[in-house]
Write a protein that holds these residues in place. Sequence first.
Motif, PDB file in Angstrom:
ATOM      1  N   PRO A  43      25.325 -25.315  46.175  1.00 60.18           N
ATOM      2  CA  PRO A  43      27.115 -25.288  45.992  1.00 60.18           C
ATOM      3  C   PRO A  43      27.152 -24.472  44.717  1.00 60.18           C
ATOM      4  N   PRO A  44      28.540 -24.013  44.424  1.00 64.30           N
ATOM      5  CA  PRO A  44      29.126 -23.416  43.251  1.00 64.30           C
ATOM      6  C   PRO A  44      29.149 -24.459  42.216  1.00 64.30           C
ATOM      7  N   HIS A  45      28.866 -24.324  40.924  1.00 67.27           N
ATOM      8  CA  HIS A  45      28.952 -25.315  39.820  1.00 67.27           C
ATOM      9  C   HIS A  45      29.274 -24.565  38.494  1.00 67.27           C
ATOM     10  N   GLN A  46      29.532 -25.379  37.460  1.00 70.48           N
ATOM     11  CA  GLN A  46      30.315 -24.690  36.477  1.00 70.48           C
ATOM     12  C   GLN A  46      29.210 -24.624  35.214  1.00 70.48           C
ATOM     13  N   SER A  47      27.733 -24.985  35.553  1.00 69.51           N
ATOM     14  CA  SER A  47      26.688 -24.702  34.466  1.00 69.51           C
ATOM     15  C   SER A  47      26.519 -23.296  34.751  1.00 69.51           C
ATOM     16  N   CYS A  48      25.342 -22.994  33.579  1.00 68.80           N
ATOM     17  CA  CYS A  48      24.679 -21.809  33.634  1.00 68.80           C
ATOM     18  C   CYS A  48      23.773 -21.605  34.869  1.00 68.80           C
ATOM     19  N   GLU A  49      23.354 -20.602  34.816  1.00 70.32           N
ATOM     20  CA  GLU A  49      22.335 -20.354  36.091  1.00 70.32           C
ATOM     21  C   GLU A  49      21.057 -20.947  35.905  1.00 70.32           C
ATOM     22  N   PHE A  50      20.198 -21.571  36.648  1.00 72.78           N
ATOM     23  CA  PHE A  50      18.928 -22.242  36.338  1.00 72.78           C
ATOM     24  C   PHE A  50      18.016 -21.912  37.563  1.00 72.78           C
ATOM     25  N   LYS A  51      16.863 -22.291  37.417  1.00 74.68           N
ATOM     26  CA  LYS A  51      16.190 -22.414  38.739  1.00 74.68           C
ATOM     27  C   LYS A  51      15.350 -24.008  38.578  1.00 74.68           C
ATOM     28  N   TRP A  52      15.335 -24.366  39.847  1.00 76.37           N
ATOM     29  CA  TRP A  52      14.757 -25.889  40.003  1.00 76.37           C
ATOM     30  C   TRP A  52      13.517 -25.989  40.695  1.00 76.37           C
ATOM     31  N   LYS A  53      12.548 -26.762  40.275  1.00 75.40           N
ATOM     32  CA  LYS A  53      11.373 -26.673  40.920  1.00 75.40           C
ATOM     33  C   LYS A  53      11.154 -28.227  41.187  1.00 75.40           C
ATOM     34  N   ASP A  54      10.663 -28.693  42.434  1.00 75.97           N
ATOM     35  CA  ASP A  54      10.204 -29.810  42.965  1.00 75.97           C
ATOM     36  C   ASP A  54       8.668 -29.594  43.215  1.00 75.97           C
ATOM     37  N   TYR A  55       7.756 -30.535  42.447  1.00 82.49           N
ATOM     38  CA  TYR A  55       6.539 -30.727  42.582  1.00 82.49           C
ATOM     39  C   TYR A  55       6.127 -31.557  43.650  1.00 82.49           C
ATOM     40  N   CYS A  56       5.185 -31.386  44.592  1.00 85.43           N
ATOM     41  CA  CYS A  56       4.570 -32.235  45.543  1.00 85.43           C
ATOM     42  C   CYS A  56       5.891 -33.162  46.094  1.00 85.43           C
ATOM     43  N   PRO A  57       6.741 -32.391  46.655  1.00 84.40           N
ATOM     44  CA  PRO A  57       8.045 -33.007  47.300  1.00 84.40           C
ATOM     45  C   PRO A  57       7.840 -33.912  48.311  1.00 84.40           C
ATOM     46  N   LEU A  58       6.963 -33.791  49.271  1.00 85.40           N
ATOM     47  CA  LEU A  58       6.523 -34.882  50.185  1.00 85.40           C
ATOM     48  C   LEU A  58       6.011 -35.917  49.809  1.00 85.40           C
ATOM     49  N   VAL A  59       5.252 -36.077  48.685  1.00 87.09           N
ATOM     50  CA  VAL A  59       4.443 -37.062  48.372  1.00 87.09           C
ATOM     51  C   VAL A  59       5.533 -38.091  47.541  1.00 87.09           C
TER      52      VAL A  59
END
Length: 759
Positions: free
Chosen positions: A425-441
């Motif tokens: 979604p659009p947001h008011q924060s700065c651009e960033f990248k998000w990482k999920d580690y082992c999401p299924l676990v």
Amino acid sequence: MNKELSGIVKAWEAKLKKSQATAKKRANSIFTRMSVAHVDDDDEICNPSEPHHIEKVFPNGDIYMGQWADNFPNGHGKYLWVDGCMYVGDWLKGKKMGKGKFSWPSGATYEGQFKNGFMDGEGTYTGSSNDSYKGSWVVNMKHGKGVRNYANGDFYEGQWRRGQPDGKGRYQWSNGNQYIGHWKNGKMNGNGTMIWSIGNRYDGFWEDGLPRGNGTFRWEDGSFYVGVWSKDPREQSGTYYPSSAQVGGGFDWNPQEMYMVNLRDCRISSGENIPIFPSQKTVNWPCEGESFQKKSTWKSYAFADAIESNGGDHGLGSESDLSCDVTTESLGSGGEVDERSRAEESDSSQRCSRPHIVIKPIRRQGLTISKDHKHYELMLNLQLGIRHSVGRPAPATSLDLKAMAFDPKDKIWTRFPPEGSKHTPPHQSCEFKWKDYCPLVFRTLRKLFKVDPADYMLSICGNDALRELSSPGKSGSFFYLTNDDRYMIKTMKKSEVKVLKRMLPAYYKHVRAFENTLVTKFFGLHCVRMTGPAQKKVRFVIMGNLFCTEYAIHRRFDLKGSSHGRLTDKPEADIDPTTTLKDLDLNFIFRLQKSWYEDFRRQVNRDCDFLELERIMDYSLLVGIHFQEISHSGEPLNTESSVSDYQTSLQSRSDVETHTNHNRLASIRLGSNMPARAELTVRRNNPESQLVGEPTGEYYDVILVFGIIDILQDYDISKKLEHAYKAFQFDATSISAVEPRQYSKRFRDFIYRIFTEDI
């Protein structure tokens, strides 16, 4: 009183419409202001509207006039019930809180401290027949030091416990007879002295209000009888010694006269009963919190009923029920009893110095992250990322995971531009990248721990801001709490992330196999990478907050079983419920019931075996203590050391909790909301060389919350170097950085010394 009420109603009626319209207008302005997102919750809750004076007549005829805010009485006010009862004093959110005076139609009054509607603190009750009590109260019960004057002229000065005399005290009858000594459950019990007005006296032991065991009866002329006393003539034996002034004559006194004649007029007065407790008087505030008020009123009734069923504030009865401890100076002259007690107390004070414990008011931990906070953008990024991870569509997961799910390289990167994207979604924060580690676990772990995805998302990503703990931990990590206190978010070093990913298969297997494991519960592992030249990475792990409990945590300890550097070195005046104390600050041994203790030992062994196999060290047992009873001055109230009394108190408390909150009993499990006894300990030698203090026999009823935390430190090269360096300077057994097997053994040995079976 009814005529007076009618007059007040007529005088106030003209003002009611105006005051109600003003309150409604103010309430509307409040709700408009509260619609802003990410506000500081503490400010909104504490003062959402200005206090103002109000005069109100309720539909049932009750009347209130005084300070009003948040749709409740707040401040000083007066409430009159149609039956003639009246309260004048301080209010807080609709409850009697602070100083006040409650009066009954009979003319009886109570003037003193109130807490949550209960008579609690220092106060004086004066009955309609001039039966009065002045002293300490706890939840409507006389508890602590107090003086009672009975309507028949009798008098008692000493200690009270749960509404009855218990401990040391002096009772004087109107005919001049008096007893000075120990009491238990309202009866003369233990060592004590009875002095009759004619000059005779008995010094010796008592049981259930009567002489039992060794004792001496003395006559005014100096003669005396020494022996073993019992109401059963077959157990009675002794020797008579005449005075030097006696000449001739035989001894024709029957020792059974003590029971049949001498004690006939020494019955404890029943006293005047309190007709109805102030906490039982219902109040019906016309506000949005109606359901809360009904629940609160119902709890008050149930609690007071439970007290009444246990004889909580009734008189002492004919051979009454009554229990604590008071200095002999307050008891007057008591002959041999007082001298012996004074000598024992003096000797005790010379042997050791009793730790002075004062519980400060509970305050909410952490600082709400508002817009001007330096980590505000980081918080928004975290909330956006969690909402995306949890809300992302995924097939139903089975608890049987394949090995590929635990691959350390299994991760998902998602880009969050401010304008939004196909998946974000659009947001008011700065651009960033998000990482999920082992999401299924971690998705499966949340399912295993029975975490509802919607509740999880709402706790972390709702309109409420996170709270940052005031200072980073020893490792430099920052900690954040969700507004509902259910989850804790910790920033992590890269090395810690590697350890968690490496041990994840074994961790999953362990927590699945042992439902009552004490190790930290992990719910998610993520990373935020900010855009810009620095390309800063912040790694997070989301954990369960151990201290998310309905009980207020009064003391917290971080325990490792080592002594070097394990002293907080804070004076008692600077310690509050949010202070984390350490091994050498601990002054308790925790006594658990047999079944709980056996489960505790089994689980600690399993958890330590798991951590040892994973080469983990430097973990801690975090323990939170809730004292069941605290005096008005903030000191925990000690209890009887007898196990039967403890079990009885547990049962009665369970009965009360069944009435007031049936969910509490269901919430008790290993490490969470566990009832126990905490025995006070003292260190008589050098405190830094005595890891566990010596027991004193002084007990407190407590609720315990505990778990094993900080389980992501493996014995790597840095810890090996730390061990070598510190072992050269200090005793190698006293430092934290030791080999995992040695650490596990030392940790268990220490834990099993401070947690024992209650026998």
